[in-house]
Design a protein around this motif. Structure first.
Motif, short mmCIF file in Angstrom:
data_model
loop_
_atom_site.label_atom_id
_atom_site.label_comp_id
_atom_site.label_asym_id
_atom_site.label_seq_id
_atom_site.Cartn_x
_atom_site.Cartn_y
_atom_site.Cartn_z
N ALA A 92 48.04 38.98 32.90
CA ALA A 92 47.88 37.60 33.37
C ALA A 92 46.67 37.45 34.30
CB ALA A 92 49.14 37.14 34.09
N SER A 93 46.28 38.52 34.97
CA SER A 93 45.16 38.41 35.92
C SER A 93 43.79 38.54 35.25
CB SER A 93 45.30 39.43 37.05
OG SER A 93 45.48 40.71 36.55
N ILE A 94 43.75 38.77 33.94
CA ILE A 94 42.46 38.83 33.23
C ILE A 94 41.76 37.48 33.30
CG2 ILE A 94 41.36 39.14 30.98
CD1 ILE A 94 43.45 41.28 30.38
N ASN A 95 42.50 36.39 33.07
CA ASN A 95 41.89 35.05 33.14
C ASN A 95 41.37 34.75 34.54
OD1 ASN A 95 42.37 34.51 30.47
ND2 ASN A 95 44.34 33.52 30.85
N THR A 96 42.13 35.14 35.55
CA THR A 96 41.69 34.93 36.93
C THR A 96 40.44 35.73 37.22
OG1 THR A 96 43.99 34.61 37.58
CG2 THR A 96 42.43 35.07 39.35
N PHE A 97 40.40 36.96 36.74
CA PHE A 97 39.23 37.81 36.94
C PHE A 97 38.00 37.18 36.30
CE2 PHE A 97 36.49 41.34 35.60
CZ PHE A 97 36.25 41.93 36.83
#
Length: 183
Positions: A92-97
């Protein structure tokens, strides 16, 4: 991103770590990734010249410098990608990254606006942008292809990208050790 998914639960790298040092397992990723990326991207400019002919002015192009910049740029990108894959903790944190790190890094990396134009716009911003490694990729390639005084010197770009590559790899080893707690 196989390493990322390994850290999320898939244990296919465990066998590699039992045979090789974890440092070698990590080192082979940017080395072979760089080789693949270089092989895929090096023909871009020569093929562009063949297809565009006289429309693409290469009168001032220094071809060994272009290939050197592509080589060092791919080394940085693969080292940076390795660090990102190890550092990200869940899918889920790939998009935030991408939204918080990669997007601004690419947008402000001189891809659309050269460094000298950014410096003319704001002296402070022109100094802060030197912290972005992507600016050295674009300015180094522009210097190798176009030449001129308005772009960063090639040796500075090569030095900064090599240093950033080493820094990303060292940080990758540190974060990998913390995440995996290998011996």
């Amino acid at each position: 991103f196989n390493l990322f998914f390994f850290l999320q639960g898939r244990k296919y790298i465990t066998y590699q770590i039992t045979i090789l040092s974890p440092r070698l397992v990590l080192l082979q990723r940017p080395v072979f990734g760089r080789m693949l990326a270089f092989i895929l991207s090096a023909p871009f400019f020569p093929i562009g010249k063949l297809l565009l002919g006289a429309e693409l002015d290469t009168a001032h192009t220094h071809w060994p410098a272009v290939f050197g910049m592509v080589l060092v740029s791919t080394l940085f990108c693969t080292s940076y990608h390795l660090l990102a894959a190890i550092y990200i903790t869940n899918p889920a944190s790939i998009n935030t990254f991408w939204a918080r790190i990669n997007g601004p890094m690419l947008s402000l990396g001189g891809l659309f606006i050269p460094l000298f134009v950014m410096q003319q716009f704001s002296a402070v911003f022109g100094r802060v942008i030197y912290l972005n490694p992507a600016i050295y990729i674009t300015d180094g390639l522009r210097q190798a292809i176009i030449g001129g005084d308005q772009f960063l010197p090639l040796h500075v770009c090569l030095l900064v990208l090599t240093t950033a590559s080493v820094a990303c790899f060292v940080l990758s080893m540190i974060v990998f050790k913390k995440r995996l707690d290998h011996i």
